[in-house]
Motif scaffolding. Sequence first.
Motif, PDB file in Angstrom:
ATOM      1  N   ILE A   5     -18.750  -9.924  -6.569  1.00 13.33           N
ATOM      2  CA  ILE A   5     -18.043  -8.470  -6.117  1.00 13.33           C
ATOM      3  C   ILE A   5     -18.337  -8.887  -4.391  1.00 13.33           C
ATOM      4  CG2 ILE A   5     -19.034  -6.254  -5.387  1.00 13.33           C
ATOM      5  CD1 ILE A   5     -20.286  -6.963  -7.955  1.00 13.33           C
ATOM      6  N   LEU A   8     -19.996  -7.795   0.254  1.00 12.32           N
ATOM      7  CA  LEU A   8     -21.242  -7.245   0.249  1.00 12.32           C
ATOM      8  C   LEU A   8     -21.857  -8.458   2.050  1.00 12.32           C
ATOM      9  CD1 LEU A   8     -22.364  -7.518  -3.354  1.00 12.32           C
ATOM     10  CD2 LEU A   8     -22.388  -5.430  -0.990  1.00 12.32           C
ATOM     11  N   VAL A  12     -26.624 -10.955  -0.109  1.00  9.01           N
ATOM     12  CA  VAL A  12     -26.883 -10.092  -1.009  1.00  9.01           C
ATOM     13  C   VAL A  12     -25.422 -10.939  -1.812  1.00  9.01           C
ATOM     14  CG1 VAL A  12     -26.112  -8.016  -2.366  1.00  9.01           C
ATOM     15  CG2 VAL A  12     -26.982  -7.891   0.571  1.00  9.01           C
ATOM     16  N   GLY A  14     -23.041 -10.389  -4.905  1.00 12.99           N
ATOM     17  CA  GLY A  14     -22.683  -9.527  -6.054  1.00 12.99           C
ATOM     18  C   GLY A  14     -22.054 -10.000  -7.481  1.00 12.99           C
ATOM     19  N   ARG A  45     -30.892 -11.186  -1.875  1.00 12.52           N
ATOM     20  CA  ARG A  45     -30.593 -10.094  -2.457  1.00 12.52           C
ATOM     21  C   ARG A  45     -29.303  -9.931  -3.689  1.00 12.52           C
ATOM     22  NH1 ARG A  45     -31.925  -4.834   1.404  1.00 12.52           N
ATOM     23  NH2 ARG A  45     -33.800  -5.607   1.761  1.00 12.52           N
ATOM     24  N   LEU A  47     -27.084  -8.478  -6.892  1.00  9.61           N
ATOM     25  CA  LEU A  47     -26.059  -6.771  -7.058  1.00  9.61           C
ATOM     26  C   LEU A  47     -25.395  -6.811  -8.530  1.00  9.61           C
ATOM     27  CD1 LEU A  47     -25.404  -3.852  -7.300  1.00  9.61           C
ATOM     28  CD2 LEU A  47     -23.334  -4.675  -6.207  1.00  9.61           C
ATOM     29  N   VAL A  49     -23.817  -6.119 -11.902  1.00  3.82           N
ATOM     30  CA  VAL A  49     -23.080  -4.714 -12.907  1.00  3.82           C
ATOM     31  C   VAL A  49     -22.769  -5.106 -14.025  1.00  3.82           C
ATOM     32  CG1 VAL A  49     -21.150  -3.509 -12.533  1.00  3.82           C
ATOM     33  CG2 VAL A  49     -22.055  -3.981 -10.149  1.00  3.82           C
ATOM     34  N   LEU A 111     -23.790   2.996  -8.950  1.00  7.17           N
ATOM     35  CA  LEU A 111     -23.167   1.789  -8.500  1.00  7.17           C
ATOM     36  C   LEU A 111     -23.104   1.745  -6.970  1.00  7.17           C
ATOM     37  CD1 LEU A 111     -21.785  -0.955  -8.649  1.00  7.17           C
ATOM     38  CD2 LEU A 111     -19.556   0.122  -8.345  1.00  7.17           C
ATOM     39  N   GLU A 112     -22.397   2.621  -6.354  1.00  8.41           N
ATOM     40  CA  GLU A 112     -22.545   2.872  -5.077  1.00  8.41           C
ATOM     41  C   GLU A 112     -24.342   3.244  -4.292  1.00  8.41           C
ATOM     42  OE1 GLU A 112     -21.370   6.977  -1.406  1.00  8.41           O
ATOM     43  OE2 GLU A 112     -19.744   5.710  -3.539  1.00  8.41           O
ATOM     44  N   THR A 115     -25.809  -0.182  -5.268  1.00  5.82           N
ATOM     45  CA  THR A 115     -25.156  -1.142  -3.290  1.00  5.82           C
ATOM     46  C   THR A 115     -25.753  -0.836  -2.449  1.00  5.82           C
ATOM     47  OG1 THR A 115     -22.928  -0.885  -5.136  1.00  5.82           O
ATOM     48  CG2 THR A 115     -23.235  -1.949  -2.258  1.00  5.82           C
ATOM     49  N   ALA A 118     -28.939  -1.775  -2.535  1.00  7.59           N
ATOM     50  CA  ALA A 118     -29.217  -3.749  -2.489  1.00  7.59           C
ATOM     51  C   ALA A 118     -29.516  -4.165  -1.246  1.00  7.59           C
ATOM     52  CB  ALA A 118     -27.881  -4.661  -3.566  1.00  7.59           C
ATOM     53  N   VAL A 119     -28.527  -3.467  -0.257  1.00  3.61           N
ATOM     54  CA  VAL A 119     -28.484  -3.850   1.238  1.00  3.61           C
ATOM     55  C   VAL A 119     -29.391  -3.214   1.882  1.00  3.61           C
ATOM     56  CG1 VAL A 119     -25.525  -4.795   0.509  1.00  3.61           C
ATOM     57  CG2 VAL A 119     -26.310  -1.868   1.406  1.00  3.61           C
TER      58      VAL A 119
END
Length: 125
Positions: A5, A8, A12, A14, A45, A47, A49, A111-112, A115, A118-119
């Motif tokens: 992802i 990020l 982090v 993703g 970290r 994320l 999905v 999801l938002e 995220t 996570a940050v």
Amino acid sequence: MIELIDGLPDGVVGLIAVGQVESADYEAVAAPAVKKALEHHQRIRVLHVLDDRFGGYTAGGALQDAILGLAHPRSFDRIAVVSDEDSIRRLVTLAGWSIPGEVKLFPNEELEQATAWAVEDLETP
């Protein structure tokens, strides 16, 4: 397959599971991304999905997912898992206690929020 992802912050990782996830996906994408992040951060970290595009794990894919966590037992600060899949949610609930960092489950529609969590309050080196 596992895809990264983009967008990020540093520190982090993703990961998004698309279709069937195999052992090679962890070796080619997830493990190198984690390794690269750990070159610059003691703790990172994640994320992760596993939404409606996720088609399941092969036996090797499930094993590599576990191995990735076991290979870096104290390296994860937070892990946000996004999934509506009952089996994934049960597994995370059962195994989450064994991970030294924080693990939090989010439904696909959040999801938002996953995220953002996570940050949140991310410390930079």
